[in-house]
Design a protein around this motif. Structure first.
Motif, short mmCIF file in Angstrom:
data_model
loop_
_atom_site.label_atom_id
_atom_site.label_comp_id
_atom_site.label_asym_id
_atom_site.label_seq_id
_atom_site.Cartn_x
_atom_site.Cartn_y
_atom_site.Cartn_z
N VAL A 101 0.84 -1.21 0.00
CA VAL A 101 0.00 0.00 0.00
C VAL A 101 0.87 1.25 0.00
CG1 VAL A 101 -1.80 1.28 1.23
CG2 VAL A 101 -1.88 -1.21 1.15
N ARG A 102 1.96 1.24 0.75
CA ARG A 102 2.85 2.41 0.77
C ARG A 102 3.39 2.68 -0.63
NH1 ARG A 102 7.26 3.13 5.44
NH2 ARG A 102 5.26 3.09 6.56
N THR A 103 3.79 1.63 -1.33
CA THR A 103 4.28 1.80 -2.69
C THR A 103 3.20 2.33 -3.61
OG1 THR A 103 5.91 0.01 -2.40
CG2 THR A 103 5.32 0.61 -4.66
N PHE A 104 1.98 1.80 -3.45
CA PHE A 104 0.85 2.26 -4.26
C PHE A 104 0.59 3.74 -4.04
CE2 PHE A 104 -3.65 3.06 -5.00
CZ PHE A 104 -3.88 2.44 -6.22
N VAL A 105 0.61 4.16 -2.80
CA VAL A 105 0.37 5.57 -2.45
C VAL A 105 1.46 6.45 -3.07
CG1 VAL A 105 0.32 7.24 -0.57
CG2 VAL A 105 -0.94 5.09 -0.36
N GLU A 106 2.70 6.03 -2.92
CA GLU A 106 3.82 6.84 -3.42
C GLU A 106 3.85 6.92 -4.95
OE1 GLU A 106 7.20 5.00 -1.61
OE2 GLU A 106 6.94 6.05 0.30
N ARG A 107 3.49 5.82 -5.61
CA ARG A 107 3.57 5.78 -7.07
C ARG A 107 2.32 6.30 -7.77
NH1 ARG A 107 6.34 -0.15 -8.44
NH2 ARG A 107 8.38 0.27 -7.50
N VAL A 164 -6.08 -3.97 8.33
CA VAL A 164 -6.91 -2.90 7.78
C VAL A 164 -6.49 -1.54 8.36
CG1 VAL A 164 -9.26 -2.02 7.55
CG2 VAL A 164 -8.83 -4.48 7.38
N ALA A 165 -6.14 -1.51 9.64
CA ALA A 165 -5.66 -0.27 10.26
C ALA A 165 -4.34 0.17 9.63
CB ALA A 165 -5.48 -0.46 11.77
N LEU A 166 -3.47 -0.78 9.34
CA LEU A 166 -2.21 -0.46 8.68
C LEU A 166 -2.46 0.14 7.29
CD1 LEU A 166 -0.15 -3.65 9.60
CD2 LEU A 166 0.17 -1.35 10.55
N ILE A 167 -3.45 -0.40 6.59
CA ILE A 167 -3.79 0.12 5.27
C ILE A 167 -4.29 1.56 5.38
CG2 ILE A 167 -5.47 -0.09 3.38
CD1 ILE A 167 -5.26 -3.14 3.77
N GLU A 168 -5.15 1.83 6.36
CA GLU A 168 -5.66 3.18 6.55
C GLU A 168 -4.53 4.15 6.84
OE1 GLU A 168 -8.98 4.65 6.49
OE2 GLU A 168 -9.02 2.89 5.21
N THR A 169 -3.57 3.72 7.64
CA THR A 169 -2.44 4.58 7.96
C THR A 169 -1.66 4.94 6.71
OG1 THR A 169 -2.23 3.67 10.20
CG2 THR A 169 -0.30 4.77 9.29
N GLU A 170 -1.41 3.95 5.86
CA GLU A 170 -0.65 4.20 4.63
C GLU A 170 -1.43 5.11 3.69
OE1 GLU A 170 2.48 3.47 4.28
OE2 GLU A 170 2.37 2.59 6.29
N LEU A 171 -2.73 4.91 3.58
CA LEU A 171 -3.56 5.78 2.72
C LEU A 171 -3.58 7.20 3.25
CD1 LEU A 171 -6.60 3.45 1.92
CD2 LEU A 171 -4.73 4.08 0.39
N GLY A 172 -3.41 7.35 4.56
CA GLY A 172 -3.41 8.67 5.17
C GLY A 172 -2.17 9.48 4.85
#
Length: 391
Positions: free
Chosen positions: A17-23, A80-88
């Motif tokens: 998810v972090r990579t998705f957000v950054e890219r 799911v909480a980790l995903i929300e953090t990365e999307l944030g």
């Protein structure tokens, strides 16, 4: 010994998810800010959101919190909480597709075919309608009425600040069906299609979110459209509200991490009187306080998520996380703006955008005052013991 490590799967999900957000998301930020400066609707366009969801789906990232039997990933609450953090980490508000409101899973088989499955597939869009002009945090004070007329119910009333209300083609609306019984036994949830007659009007806000007011004027709904059981709507509403209150501070956590990183980078390069402002004690203290707040918030969010994963009553922990997250996120973004000085106040940087967006965290889905009331009540009535959160 308490194990704070993530599983290999959780780490892999977080990193993906972090990579998705950054890219995919961060590169869109400047365009989003430009459109907003020109007066366009804030945030991602519907086309951009659809394209991003389809891209994620190609990597089987679909329905993160949807059970596998419905085609989702069925991830645990911590993941799911980790995903929300990365999307944030970006202000470009985005959620992966393939999910549906948790209470829709209480639908009967016929309702699932008409509402749940199309929502998961992205063919239908819902909204949760309980808040009213005179009944915000006090959900028991709702005035919208539903009166039975043969095999139909006639609904009259108004809902306000409804997230997604302008885009939804059906709503889960809560109405009083038995005045004498009140909230416990007298409120029912109805699945109401837009073409049954309700209307919506967007509400302009200082941030990206544009909730809506919904108006029900003699809207006729078949009896078969009751979600769950007649009179048991309030319990469903509390289940919806309590499902993931910790998700709000989880997303704020990601934003705070990004903002703090921006402040650190800027303080290293901005010079005053011959040296970087990072050398100034005032700046160092703001950075230190912000990091302390970020790490405390992380533990509160993950603790609440862990309780949910263990099947525990997590409402108290979620209230603490939301209260702390709302207050501290606003303090952090204020410090970051202060460190950036005049540049932080401009609309050239995303700081003022986050400043406006994070302010909402102290209001919606339970104000700071409501969270304090909940926390104090739990303690004073003995529902929760001091120091017993890990027992």
């Amino acid at each position: 010994m308490i194990d704070f490590s993530l599983t290999d799967e959780q780490r892999a999900i977080r990193d993906w998810v972090r990579t998705f957000v950054e890219r995919e998301l961060m590169p869109l930020e400047n365009e989003i800010l430009r459109r907003e400066r020109e007066g366009h609707v804030p945030g991602l366009t519907a086309e951009e959101t659809k394209s991003l969801r389809e891209l994620a789906r190609k990597s089987d990232f679909w329905g993160v919190d949807t059970p596998e039997e419905y085609g989702g990933m069925g991830l645990d609450p911590i993941s799911v909480a980790l995903i929300e953090t990365e999307l944030g980490r970006t202000f470009a508000s985005f959620r992966f597709g393939g999910s549906a409101d948790n209470i829709l899973f209480h639908a009967n088989e016929e309702q699932k075919e008409r509402y749940l499955l199309p929502t998961i597939n992205g063919d239908r869009h819902s909204c949760f309608a309980i808040t009213e002009p005179g009944a915000g945090s006090d959900a028991k004070a709702i005035r919208t009425r539903a009166v039975r007329d043969g095999d139909e119910w006639v609904i009259n009333g108004e809902k306000t600040f409804i997230t997604g209300g302008e885009q939804a083609d059906f709503t889960m609306v809560f109405a009083v069906t038995d005045q004498e019984k009140g909230a416990n036994g007298g409120v029912t949830c109805f699945l109401v299609d837009r073409d049954m007659g309700w209307t919506s009007e967007p509400i302009d806000t200082m941030g990206e979110r544009r909730p809506a007011s919904l108006v029900f004027q003699d809207v006729r709904v078949p009896h078969e459209n009751i979600l769950g059981e007649e009179g048991q709507g309030f319990a469903l509403a509390m289940q919806w509200i309590g499902k993931g209150r910790y998700m709000l501070p989880a997303r704020a956590l990601g934003g705070c991490e990004r903002l703090l990183g921006m402040a650190i980078d800027y303080s290293r390069t901005r010079e005053t009187f011959g040296e970087p402002i990072a050398e100034r004690q005032a700046i160092q203290w703001m950075i230190a306080d912000s990091q302390t707040d970020v790490e405390a918030l992380r533990l509160l969010v993950l603790h609440a998520a862990w309780q949910v994963s263990q099947g525990m009553d997590s409402r108290h922990a979620q209230s603490i996380a939301k209260l702390f997250g709302g207050v501290k996120a606003n303090e952090i973004v204020d410090r970051v703006m202060q460190i950036h000085g005049g540049m932080g106040y401009t609309r050239e940087l995303p700081i003022e955008r986050w400043y406006r967006d994070l302010r909402l965290l102290r209001i919606f889905e339970g104000t700071d005052e409501i969270q304090r009331r909940t926390i104090a009540r739990d303690l004073l009535k003995g529902h929760v013991k001091v120091g017993a959160t890990l027992s």
